[in-house]
Design a protein around this motif. Structure first.
Motif, short mmCIF file in Angstrom:
data_model
loop_
_atom_site.label_atom_id
_atom_site.label_comp_id
_atom_site.label_asym_id
_atom_site.label_seq_id
_atom_site.Cartn_x
_atom_site.Cartn_y
_atom_site.Cartn_z
N TYR A 1 -3.59 7.43 -3.41
CA TYR A 1 -3.35 5.91 -2.81
C TYR A 1 -3.35 4.84 -4.00
O TYR A 1 -4.04 5.18 -4.97
CB TYR A 1 -4.40 5.62 -1.80
CG TYR A 1 -4.28 4.29 -1.52
CD1 TYR A 1 -3.61 3.51 -0.54
CD2 TYR A 1 -5.20 3.31 -2.06
CE1 TYR A 1 -3.57 2.12 -0.20
CE2 TYR A 1 -5.44 1.85 -1.75
CZ TYR A 1 -4.38 1.34 -0.84
OH TYR A 1 -4.48 0.28 -0.66
N TYR B 1 -3.80 13.11 -1.40
CA TYR B 1 -4.21 11.65 -1.11
C TYR B 1 -4.21 10.97 -2.62
O TYR B 1 -4.94 11.51 -3.35
CB TYR B 1 -5.83 11.67 -0.67
CG TYR B 1 -6.25 10.26 -0.59
CD1 TYR B 1 -5.72 9.54 0.60
CD2 TYR B 1 -7.33 9.76 -1.39
CE1 TYR B 1 -6.18 8.46 0.82
CE2 TYR B 1 -8.01 8.61 -1.03
CZ TYR B 1 -7.09 7.83 0.01
OH TYR B 1 -7.75 6.41 0.17
N ASP C 1 0.87 -1.12 0.01
CA ASP C 1 0.00 -0.08 -0.03
C ASP C 1 1.02 1.18 -0.04
O ASP C 1 1.86 1.31 0.82
CB ASP C 1 -0.99 -0.01 1.24
CG ASP C 1 -1.81 -1.09 1.54
OD1 ASP C 1 -2.58 -1.43 0.30
OD2 ASP C 1 -1.73 -1.71 2.19
N SER D 1 -6.92 1.84 -6.67
CA SER D 1 -6.36 3.22 -6.43
C SER D 1 -7.38 4.25 -6.21
O SER D 1 -8.57 4.13 -6.72
CB SER D 1 -5.42 3.76 -7.90
OG SER D 1 -6.43 3.59 -8.88
N ASN E 1 1.04 5.65 -0.65
CA ASN E 1 0.49 7.08 -1.07
C ASN E 1 1.40 7.96 -0.96
O ASN E 1 2.33 8.30 -0.39
CB ASN E 1 -0.35 7.28 0.38
CG ASN E 1 -1.18 8.69 0.00
OD1 ASN E 1 -1.83 8.76 -0.74
ND2 ASN E 1 -0.74 9.78 0.77
#
Length: 195
Positions: A98, A96, A70, A137, A72
């Motif tokens: 991700y 943000y 994961d 995403s 970001n």
């Protein structure tokens, strides 16, 4: 939180040199909201079992892998909790961004290997593999219209608009195979090989 990056924009340099920003005007550093990360986990298991006979050996190999990551990344490089006006076409806030990936794979091999003889040896077997890959995403950014806003200052609430994007992808792959090989010693160092 800081990271090495060259700052060429005079607008950004003026923001970075403003009050409360903990980096210098001629900085080669960036500033973010402490939301950048990359976290990963990986598990791999394998088991091999064999059984010998007078004429051959039976081998089983089982494997499983689970990988997850994961991440970001903050494209705006601004450590502010509210949108800042740079221009009508710039991201006012983009912290943000991700992306996640998970891979799960299982495989099984079953193989029969002949016991070496004077002239001929062989290997025959079956193979199976199953792959499941998930990728998703999520992104969110704020943009501000020019009306009433001042470059380098927080955007007026009425001029802020948010844009979001969510994607999901799933790949499944399955393989089934049979294989074999025979080696025959004709004479001396001369061998025939087929498979």
């Amino acid at each position: 939180q800081y990271g090495l990056v060259s700052v060429q924009s005079p607008v950004r340099q003026s923001i970075y040199s403003g009050p409360g920003v903990p980096i210098s005007e001629d900085t080669d550093f960036t500033w973010n909201s402490f939301n950048s990360y990359a976290n990963s986990t990986q598990k791999t298991f394998s088991l091999e079992v064999s059984q010998a006979f007078d004429w051959a050996e039976l081998v089983s190999i089982t494997a499983y892998q689970d990988f997850n990551i994961d991440t970001n990344f903050e494209p705006d490089r601004l450590g502010l909790s509210a949108p800042v006006f740079l221009s009508a076409t710039s991201n006012a806030q983009y912290d943000y961004n991700y992306a996640g990936t998970r891979t799960r794979q299982f495989s099984q091999e079953l193989r029969l290997d002949s016991v070496a003889s004077d002239r001929m040896t062989y290997t025959v077997g079956l193979y199976y593999s199953n792959l499941d890959l998930d990728r998703d995403s999520e992104r969110r950014r704020a943009v501000c219209s020019a009306a009433g806003n001042v470059v380098g200052q927080l955007c007026l609430p009425a001029t802020i608009g948010f844009q979001s994007l969510v994607t999901e992808a799933d790949l499944k792959n399955e393989h089934i195979a049979a294989f074999g090989q025979v080696e025959y010693n004709v004479v001396g160092g001369l061998k025939l090989l087929g498979g």
